[in-house]
Design a protein around this motif. Sequence first.
Motif: not given
Length: 185
Positions: A22-24, A45-49, A70-71, A80-85
């Motif tokens: 997702m970050r990619f 100027q966005k910062v993606i962590s 976090e952007i 973006i909180e990711n819950k895959f499994k």
Amino acid sequence: MDFNFFTVLEKDNKELIHSSFMRFLLGEDSRFAEKFLGIEAFGPQKVISLEKSYLLDIRGKNRRCRLDIEIVDGQRIIIIENKFKSFPDTAQLAHYDQVLDCQHPGKHQVKFLLCFDKNLFAGHGDWIVKDYSDLSIYLAEYLDGMDNGDKKLFITHYYSFLKDYLQKYETYLKSSSCIFLNQSE
């Protein structure tokens, strides 16, 4: 697809791999924010962590909090909180709300929960819920417009194994007997 980078490396079911992917996309495709997330495109100027960690003092106790993505984009913060499994936990989301209020006061917050099946989550506060079916649909459209190359190959491999997971999930929903056939899954 018989050969898939993600399944060969046995990384297809790791949450961090999905967050990294997702970050990619967030860094590569300016349309991703608009088309998939449904928000205004990011500024220059966005910062993606990835895996942003905070330490929060709650009533004299230190509590660590890790945000998947976090952007920070000017006066806007996108999470973006990711819950895959795993299933989303409303207490965890409430804790994230508290962290964001403390760490980013005054910023406009846009919070996404990406989970495997949005129908299993009743919602919490102002979190916007998307699921991996939504991502799969977006990726299919995105791949159609791409030129061949390494990026398209990478995204195709991700899309392929995600589609396989979604098909397997649909099978499980239709017949709970599948759950008892292979205990390793």
